[in-house]
Design an enzyme around this catalytic site. Structure first.
Site, mmCIF file in Angstrom:
data_model
loop_
_atom_site.group_PDB
_atom_site.id
_atom_site.type_symbol
_atom_site.label_atom_id
_atom_site.label_comp_id
_atom_site.label_asym_id
_atom_site.label_seq_id
_atom_site.Cartn_x
_atom_site.Cartn_y
_atom_site.Cartn_z
ATOM 1 N N CYS A 1 0.836 -1.209 0.000
ATOM 2 C CA CYS A 1 0.000 0.000 0.000
ATOM 3 C C CYS A 1 0.869 1.257 0.000
ATOM 4 O O CYS A 1 0.579 2.229 -0.709
ATOM 5 C CB CYS A 1 -0.922 0.011 1.213
ATOM 6 S SG CYS A 1 -2.053 -1.388 1.298
ATOM 7 N N ASP A 2 1.925 1.228 0.787
ATOM 8 C CA ASP A 2 2.889 2.325 0.838
ATOM 9 C C ASP A 2 3.455 2.567 -0.559
ATOM 10 O O ASP A 2 3.460 3.689 -1.061
ATOM 11 C CB ASP A 2 4.000 1.963 1.833
ATOM 12 C CG ASP A 2 5.112 2.984 1.899
ATOM 13 O OD1 ASP A 2 5.271 3.611 2.953
ATOM 14 O OD2 ASP A 2 5.858 3.138 0.898
#
Length: 171
Positions: free
Chosen positions: A63-64
């Site tokens: 997600c980062d």
């Protein structure tokens, strides 16, 4: 509420809640919160192309990276495009994460309060109350033009395909 088992997390099947959106359909409206706790809806981005990047949580590796990647891409897309990253993270956590990561071209929005986006777009994970990793591209008339529902949440979306689809509908 409609339930579907079409995706996985860590190799385990998960249940998605809500209707399955389709390309060519009107994008469902939704209400989420921005990092200042202000409600935002599809209407707030009227007249723009919207690339909606959906992630389970900004505090995870994929997600980062997904959010940072779209932040990098954002500068090459023009002023008529907005990239919205929607997760179940609290608005405070999103604001902290963006500041620490130097992410300033992507709008982060929280679906934590009501899961309104997740249920409207059929990406709310029943077992975890997180959102399934996905990409939606919505045109200026609020029609869904592209969808990628990642089949395994630990995998990255196809960034190149999403950007190519966005550029194609912009002409």
């Amino acid at each position: 509420m409609e339930k579907r088992q079409v995706t996985k997390m860590g190799g385990n099947s998960i249940t998605l809640l809500g209707p399955e959106p389709s390309v060519g359909n009107k994008a469902p409206d939704f209400t989420v919160l921005d990092t200042d706790l202000m409600p935002k809806s599809l209407e707030d981005y009227k007249g723009t192309y919207k690339l909606i990047s959906v992630v389970p949580s900004l505090d995870t590796g994929v997600c980062d990276r997904q959010t940072r990647k779209f932040n990098e891409i954002a500068s090459s897309l023009g002023d008529d495009v907005v990239i919205l990253t929607i997760s179940m993270d609290l608005p405070f956590a999103q604001k902290r994460w963006c500041g620490a990561a130097g992410v300033d071209r992507v709008v982060t929005l929280s679906d934590h309060k009501d899961a309104d986006f997740g249920t409207a777009y059929g990406v709310l994970i029943e077992e975890l109350r997180l959102l399934n990793r996905s990409i939606f591209i919505v045109d200026k008339d609020d029609t869904i033009r592209y969808i990628e529902l990642v089949k395994e949440n630990h995998d990255h979306p196809d960034y190149d395909a999403a950007v190519a689809a966005l550029k194609k509908i912009r002409g």
